[in-house]
Design a protein around this motif. Sequence first.
Motif, PDB file in Angstrom:
ATOM      1  N   MET A 189      18.828  44.944  16.014  1.00  0.00           N
ATOM      2  CA  MET A 189      18.510  44.253  14.759  1.00  0.00           C
ATOM      3  C   MET A 189      17.176  43.525  14.894  1.00  0.00           C
ATOM      4  O   MET A 189      16.949  42.833  15.888  1.00  0.00           O
ATOM      5  CB  MET A 189      19.625  43.230  14.436  1.00  0.00           C
ATOM      6  N   SER A 190      16.283  43.684  13.915  1.00  0.00           N
ATOM      7  CA  SER A 190      14.982  43.024  13.970  1.00  0.00           C
ATOM      8  C   SER A 190      15.141  41.532  13.678  1.00  0.00           C
ATOM      9  O   SER A 190      16.162  41.090  13.132  1.00  0.00           O
ATOM     10  CB  SER A 190      14.033  43.642  12.947  1.00  0.00           C
ATOM     11  N   ALA A 191      14.086  40.770  14.035  1.00  0.00           N
ATOM     12  CA  ALA A 191      14.106  39.322  13.784  1.00  0.00           C
ATOM     13  C   ALA A 191      14.232  39.041  12.293  1.00  0.00           C
ATOM     14  O   ALA A 191      14.947  38.123  11.875  1.00  0.00           O
ATOM     15  CB  ALA A 191      12.841  38.688  14.342  1.00  0.00           C
ATOM     16  N   ALA A 192      13.528  39.861  11.480  1.00  0.00           N
ATOM     17  CA  ALA A 192      13.573  39.662  10.024  1.00  0.00           C
ATOM     18  C   ALA A 192      14.988  39.901   9.486  1.00  0.00           C
ATOM     19  O   ALA A 192      15.468  39.162   8.615  1.00  0.00           O
ATOM     20  CB  ALA A 192      12.585  40.603   9.335  1.00  0.00           C
ATOM     21  N   ASP A 193      15.680  40.929  10.025  1.00  0.00           N
ATOM     22  CA  ASP A 193      17.063  41.212   9.591  1.00  0.00           C
ATOM     23  C   ASP A 193      18.000  40.073  10.001  1.00  0.00           C
ATOM     24  O   ASP A 193      18.888  39.680   9.243  1.00  0.00           O
ATOM     25  CB  ASP A 193      17.554  42.529  10.194  1.00  0.00           C
ATOM     26  N   ALA A 194      17.786  39.565  11.218  1.00  0.00           N
ATOM     27  CA  ALA A 194      18.614  38.456  11.711  1.00  0.00           C
ATOM     28  C   ALA A 194      18.417  37.225  10.829  1.00  0.00           C
ATOM     29  O   ALA A 194      19.385  36.539  10.467  1.00  0.00           O
ATOM     30  CB  ALA A 194      18.262  38.138  13.163  1.00  0.00           C
ATOM     31  N   ASP A 195      17.160  36.959  10.474  1.00  0.00           N
ATOM     32  CA  ASP A 195      16.866  35.825   9.583  1.00  0.00           C
ATOM     33  C   ASP A 195      17.536  36.024   8.232  1.00  0.00           C
ATOM     34  O   ASP A 195      18.107  35.087   7.668  1.00  0.00           O
ATOM     35  CB  ASP A 195      15.349  35.679   9.383  1.00  0.00           C
ATOM     36  N   ALA A 196      17.455  37.246   7.697  1.00  0.00           N
ATOM     37  CA  ALA A 196      18.035  37.540   6.377  1.00  0.00           C
ATOM     38  C   ALA A 196      19.535  37.276   6.380  1.00  0.00           C
ATOM     39  O   ALA A 196      20.087  36.736   5.417  1.00  0.00           O
ATOM     40  CB  ALA A 196      17.738  38.981   5.979  1.00  0.00           C
ATOM     41  N   GLN A 197      20.193  37.638   7.485  1.00  0.00           N
ATOM     42  CA  GLN A 197      21.640  37.397   7.592  1.00  0.00           C
ATOM     43  C   GLN A 197      21.938  35.900   7.607  1.00  0.00           C
ATOM     44  O   GLN A 197      22.876  35.433   6.951  1.00  0.00           O
ATOM     45  CB  GLN A 197      22.187  38.047   8.871  1.00  0.00           C
ATOM     46  N   LEU A 198      21.119  35.144   8.358  1.00  0.00           N
ATOM     47  CA  LEU A 198      21.314  33.687   8.424  1.00  0.00           C
ATOM     48  C   LEU A 198      21.070  33.066   7.050  1.00  0.00           C
ATOM     49  O   LEU A 198      21.815  32.167   6.630  1.00  0.00           O
ATOM     50  CB  LEU A 198      20.373  33.066   9.464  1.00  0.00           C
ATOM     51  N   VAL A 199      20.039  33.533   6.354  1.00  0.00           N
ATOM     52  CA  VAL A 199      19.733  33.020   5.014  1.00  0.00           C
ATOM     53  C   VAL A 199      20.921  33.251   4.077  1.00  0.00           C
ATOM     54  O   VAL A 199      21.312  32.351   3.314  1.00  0.00           O
ATOM     55  CB  VAL A 199      18.452  33.683   4.449  1.00  0.00           C
ATOM     56  N   GLU A 200      21.524  34.433   4.134  1.00  0.00           N
ATOM     57  CA  GLU A 200      22.681  34.734   3.285  1.00  0.00           C
ATOM     58  C   GLU A 200      23.840  33.795   3.603  1.00  0.00           C
ATOM     59  O   GLU A 200      24.543  33.331   2.704  1.00  0.00           O
ATOM     60  CB  GLU A 200      23.110  36.197   3.462  1.00  0.00           C
ATOM     61  N   ARG A 201      24.025  33.527   4.900  1.00  0.00           N
ATOM     62  CA  ARG A 201      25.110  32.612   5.297  1.00  0.00           C
ATOM     63  C   ARG A 201      24.849  31.198   4.771  1.00  0.00           C
ATOM     64  O   ARG A 201      25.782  30.500   4.340  1.00  0.00           O
ATOM     65  CB  ARG A 201      25.256  32.604   6.821  1.00  0.00           C
ATOM     66  N   VAL A 202      23.571  30.774   4.804  1.00  0.00           N
ATOM     67  CA  VAL A 202      23.232  29.442   4.278  1.00  0.00           C
ATOM     68  C   VAL A 202      23.542  29.394   2.781  1.00  0.00           C
ATOM     69  O   VAL A 202      24.115  28.421   2.290  1.00  0.00           O
ATOM     70  CB  VAL A 202      21.732  29.113   4.519  1.00  0.00           C
ATOM     71  N   LYS A 203      23.183  30.441   2.062  1.00  0.00           N
ATOM     72  CA  LYS A 203      23.429  30.491   0.612  1.00  0.00           C
ATOM     73  C   LYS A 203      24.917  30.406   0.290  1.00  0.00           C
ATOM     74  O   LYS A 203      25.306  29.953  -0.792  1.00  0.00           O
ATOM     75  CB  LYS A 203      22.840  31.775   0.012  1.00  0.00           C
TER      76      LYS A 203
END
Length: 203
Positions: free
Chosen positions: A1-15
């Motif tokens: 998983m790329s860093a950008a994908d990992a960030d996107a997953q974390l962002v979704e969890r924050v939302k």
Amino acid sequence: MSAADADAQLVERVKQGDVRAFEMLVVKYQRRIERLIGRMVRDTDLVADIAQETFIRAYRALPKFRGDSAFYTWLYRIAVNTAKKALMELKRDPLVSETALAGHHEDGDETSRVENELTDGETPEAVLASKQIVATVNSAVDALSEELRQAITLREIEGLSYEEIAEVMNCPIGTVRSRIFRAREAIAQRLRPLLGTQEGERW
């Protein structure tokens, strides 16, 4: 998983209300954000406060983040705008801390190692020369206009692409290229006497 994908997953969890996910993003980017702000705001006493304000703003704005760009370019843009706002407030209310008056700023562990350690086989002359180069580069960067300093910092220190810098700085890519070229030329001009290079040559 790329860093950008990992960030996107974390962002979704924050939302979805996962505060721990945002804490993970803070841990991941805090030092990079502080380093970026530290290049814009020379008073180190303010860097941590501006970084904290950046993350507070990012947390509040995250529900509106659509993911059109990478999370970190979006975060860098908030950091740049927050630092600019702080600089504007400083100009209106110019209280300068003792740290800024002393000209003290931390340029990270790497610079400290360059300046403070004698490695095997290095002569004192070579160490002195490298110290002069580090000091010359730092003073050249400090002397740049705010726009040039931001551009060269995002490119050379943070490693962002021209497209990402254009997004962070909210300007056309051609302007980014021009600013980075001018910043490199200004730094090269200061370095030429030390390195004995001619105009048009890279250091």
